[in-house]
Design a protein around this motif. Sequence first.
Motif, PDB file in Angstrom:
ATOM      1  N   THR A 464       0.856  -1.189   0.000  1.00 45.10           N
ATOM      2  CA  THR A 464       0.000   0.000   0.000  1.00 45.10           C
ATOM      3  C   THR A 464       0.892   1.240   0.000  1.00 45.10           C
ATOM      4  O   THR A 464       2.124   1.149   0.050  1.00 45.10           O
ATOM      5  CB  THR A 464      -0.935   0.047   1.221  1.00 45.10           C
ATOM      6  OG1 THR A 464      -0.199   0.473   2.378  1.00 45.10           O
ATOM      7  CG2 THR A 464      -1.566  -1.315   1.488  1.00 45.10           C
ATOM      8  N   ASP A 465       0.255   2.404  -0.024  1.00 42.83           N
ATOM      9  CA  ASP A 465       1.023   3.643   0.054  1.00 42.83           C
ATOM     10  C   ASP A 465       1.549   3.899   1.462  1.00 42.83           C
ATOM     11  O   ASP A 465       2.344   4.829   1.669  1.00 42.83           O
ATOM     12  CB  ASP A 465       0.188   4.829  -0.425  1.00 42.83           C
ATOM     13  CG  ASP A 465      -1.202   4.854   0.179  1.00 42.83           C
ATOM     14  OD1 ASP A 465      -1.794   3.767   0.376  1.00 42.83           O
ATOM     15  OD2 ASP A 465      -1.734   5.952   0.444  1.00 42.83           O
ATOM     16  N   THR A 478       2.353  -8.941   9.216  1.00 37.15           N
ATOM     17  CA  THR A 478       3.602  -8.372   9.719  1.00 37.15           C
ATOM     18  C   THR A 478       3.987  -7.188   8.840  1.00 37.15           C
ATOM     19  O   THR A 478       4.082  -7.323   7.613  1.00 37.15           O
ATOM     20  CB  THR A 478       4.744  -9.404   9.700  1.00 37.15           C
ATOM     21  OG1 THR A 478       4.393 -10.529  10.501  1.00 37.15           O
ATOM     22  CG2 THR A 478       6.035  -8.787  10.229  1.00 37.15           C
ATOM     23  N   LEU A 479       4.182  -6.028   9.451  1.00 34.36           N
ATOM     24  CA  LEU A 479       4.646  -4.851   8.733  1.00 34.36           C
ATOM     25  C   LEU A 479       6.148  -4.983   8.537  1.00 34.36           C
ATOM     26  O   LEU A 479       6.912  -4.996   9.507  1.00 34.36           O
ATOM     27  CB  LEU A 479       4.312  -3.584   9.523  1.00 34.36           C
ATOM     28  CG  LEU A 479       4.799  -2.255   8.931  1.00 34.36           C
ATOM     29  CD1 LEU A 479       4.119  -1.964   7.596  1.00 34.36           C
ATOM     30  CD2 LEU A 479       4.567  -1.108   9.925  1.00 34.36           C
ATOM     31  N   VAL A 480       6.597  -5.087   7.289  1.00 34.15           N
ATOM     32  CA  VAL A 480       8.023  -5.299   7.012  1.00 34.15           C
ATOM     33  C   VAL A 480       8.701  -4.071   6.419  1.00 34.15           C
ATOM     34  O   VAL A 480       9.917  -3.937   6.490  1.00 34.15           O
ATOM     35  CB  VAL A 480       8.223  -6.518   6.081  1.00 34.15           C
ATOM     36  CG1 VAL A 480       7.779  -7.801   6.773  1.00 34.15           C
ATOM     37  CG2 VAL A 480       7.506  -6.348   4.752  1.00 34.15           C
ATOM     38  N   GLU A 481       7.918  -3.158   5.830  1.00 32.81           N
ATOM     39  CA  GLU A 481       8.475  -1.909   5.300  1.00 32.81           C
ATOM     40  C   GLU A 481       7.468  -0.798   5.568  1.00 32.81           C
ATOM     41  O   GLU A 481       6.252  -1.015   5.506  1.00 32.81           O
ATOM     42  CB  GLU A 481       8.740  -2.002   3.794  1.00 32.81           C
ATOM     43  CG  GLU A 481       9.780  -3.036   3.396  1.00 32.81           C
ATOM     44  CD  GLU A 481       9.963  -3.127   1.892  1.00 32.81           C
ATOM     45  OE1 GLU A 481       9.669  -2.122   1.189  1.00 32.81           O
ATOM     46  OE2 GLU A 481      10.374  -4.196   1.395  1.00 32.81           O
ATOM     47  N   ALA A 489       2.919   4.211  14.458  1.00 29.88           N
ATOM     48  CA  ALA A 489       1.628   4.465  15.088  1.00 29.88           C
ATOM     49  C   ALA A 489       0.584   4.896  14.054  1.00 29.88           C
ATOM     50  O   ALA A 489      -0.581   4.475  14.108  1.00 29.88           O
ATOM     51  CB  ALA A 489       1.771   5.534  16.168  1.00 29.88           C
ATOM     52  N   THR A 490       0.979   5.710  13.085  1.00 35.92           N
ATOM     53  CA  THR A 490       0.056   6.162  12.041  1.00 35.92           C
ATOM     54  C   THR A 490      -0.399   4.986  11.177  1.00 35.92           C
ATOM     55  O   THR A 490      -1.585   4.861  10.842  1.00 35.92           O
ATOM     56  CB  THR A 490       0.728   7.224  11.158  1.00 35.92           C
ATOM     57  OG1 THR A 490       1.079   8.352  11.970  1.00 35.92           O
ATOM     58  CG2 THR A 490      -0.197   7.676  10.046  1.00 35.92           C
ATOM     59  N   VAL A 491       0.540   4.130  10.817  1.00 34.69           N
ATOM     60  CA  VAL A 491       0.203   2.963   9.983  1.00 34.69           C
ATOM     61  C   VAL A 491      -0.739   2.025  10.724  1.00 34.69           C
ATOM     62  O   VAL A 491      -1.753   1.566  10.170  1.00 34.69           O
ATOM     63  CB  VAL A 491       1.482   2.225   9.554  1.00 34.69           C
ATOM     64  CG1 VAL A 491       1.127   0.941   8.802  1.00 34.69           C
ATOM     65  CG2 VAL A 491       2.358   3.119   8.689  1.00 34.69           C
ATOM     66  N   THR A 500       1.803  -7.234  13.530  1.00 38.01           N
ATOM     67  CA  THR A 500       3.108  -7.370  14.164  1.00 38.01           C
ATOM     68  C   THR A 500       4.116  -6.543  13.386  1.00 38.01           C
ATOM     69  O   THR A 500       4.111  -6.552  12.145  1.00 38.01           O
ATOM     70  CB  THR A 500       3.560  -8.842  14.173  1.00 38.01           C
ATOM     71  OG1 THR A 500       2.617  -9.619  14.929  1.00 38.01           O
ATOM     72  CG2 THR A 500       4.941  -8.989  14.793  1.00 38.01           C
ATOM     73  N   VAL A 501       4.952  -5.806  14.081  1.00 38.14           N
ATOM     74  CA  VAL A 501       5.958  -4.984  13.424  1.00 38.14           C
ATOM     75  C   VAL A 501       7.279  -5.757  13.413  1.00 38.14           C
ATOM     76  O   VAL A 501       7.747  -6.219  14.462  1.00 38.14           O
ATOM     77  CB  VAL A 501       6.152  -3.643  14.148  1.00 38.14           C
ATOM     78  CG1 VAL A 501       7.225  -2.795  13.435  1.00 38.14           C
ATOM     79  CG2 VAL A 501       4.823  -2.878  14.188  1.00 38.14           C
TER      80      VAL A 501
END
Length: 508
Positions: A464-465, A478-481, A489-491, A500-501
Amino acid sequence: MWAKSPVRTANRAGVTVISTGVRGCRALSSSASRAQINKVVPSADVAVAAVRSGATLLSGGFGLCGLPNTLISALLRRPDVRDITAVSNNAGLAQSGLGKLLASGQVTKMIASYVGENKVFEDLYLSGQIELELTPQGTLAERCRAGGAGVPAFYTPAAVGTVIQSGDLPVRFGPDGSVVKTSEPRESRTFDGREYLLERAIKGDVAFVRAHKADALGNCVFRYTARNFNVVMAKAAAVTIVEAEHVVPVGSIAPDDVHLPGIYVTHVVQATEPTEIERKTEAVAESAPALAGPRERIVRRAAREFRNGMYVNLGIGMPMLAPAFVPAGVEVQLQSENGILGLGPYPQPGTADADVINAGKETVTLLPGAAVFGSDESFAMIRAGKVDMSILGAMQVSMYGDLANWMLPGKVKGMGGAMDLVANPEQTRVVVTMEHVDRKGNPKIVAECAFPVTGRRCVSRIITDYGVFDVDGEHGLTLVEIAPGLDVATVLAATGAPVTVAADLAEM
């Protein structure tokens, strides 16, 4: 529903020949000369004269490419023929292709994979004036192929876990918008640990087909992506009428060049109406502004998913733009489900070809070494996992990889080929590109899809953007980038599911 009126004639040997109007001339003796077989008739009006009300009509074409417009117009001139069930990938536009027969009220049921931009088609369906049996594009092609091959039914992995399987797909609405008829649930069976759905073959009373060349024996040649559904439709009908751009002498088509043998063809007529271009798309000059904003960020990142030697299918919309940003030294073969392997860029101004389009009905080019084929073969390679990766757009993706990208409340576009493309995630990696929130600011990554799903637990990565998310069917997101200028926090606040980050979170 086809009138069969035997006609008796005599050939040069004095042998009576019976033409039933269904399979051409059948000699009562093997001594009959092949020269007596002449399937060319004077006009489309003559060819369609015996079509009767209640017929099941199979029509070739994809978008406006390869449409049998001459035959469709001839049937439009027969308003007495009503209650037609039309089988086609889509119904053209409001005043093109089958859209004309929908507008005239002659078609009362459609079996198709895509409504697309045909507003008349959509309105007739949602207001209860016609029935619509939506079918995944690859399943539709295979149902027709099976019908022409004498196979009554088959199992497919496409649409497992969707409304196709459960039988909750609206087939007919009432005038008040209520659902008065739904689809039949599909029988399922497990093979080698995977679930498959049983689909019935389709056979028609008559098929309308558009060919580039045809001879008096009925042998046909198709041009580039105009082959699409034309061959399978021709084989699945009791009576097949071919309109040809060029009616040529017997012997002028080399045996190796025949795409459809004459045994499947009943009548040949001269095409008199041109093929139209639905979306004439041309290359943009290098000086033109580049794609900008959030969409450029998404597309540029999607291009980094390509690996040298991959075979990749691209969905319509943003995925189609990714090849322009492929890193130097990376070569991929792009597959288009309407029948291309080796998809090239948009054509230069003035060179667009109506017979060379992509799955978005845009005019494109073919790269050196490209191959073209029919829709049934295209989805055979997709279904078999020969395509390494598919990049698709989405309306929603769930935390466990469920995809919803084909239907919104009160609007119907159809699933097209998407259910087939995501049916084999073990072999075809599914990557989704989409904006992170919708126009109202609602998250598009959610705990559970609210819209009808295209496939269950099929997505492995979301771009996504806001960032890049890996998806695990058991453990979730999992947020990878993360996109430049955003904080975690915004994402997370804009994501409608637990995330999960990654410990080694990178900049997108």
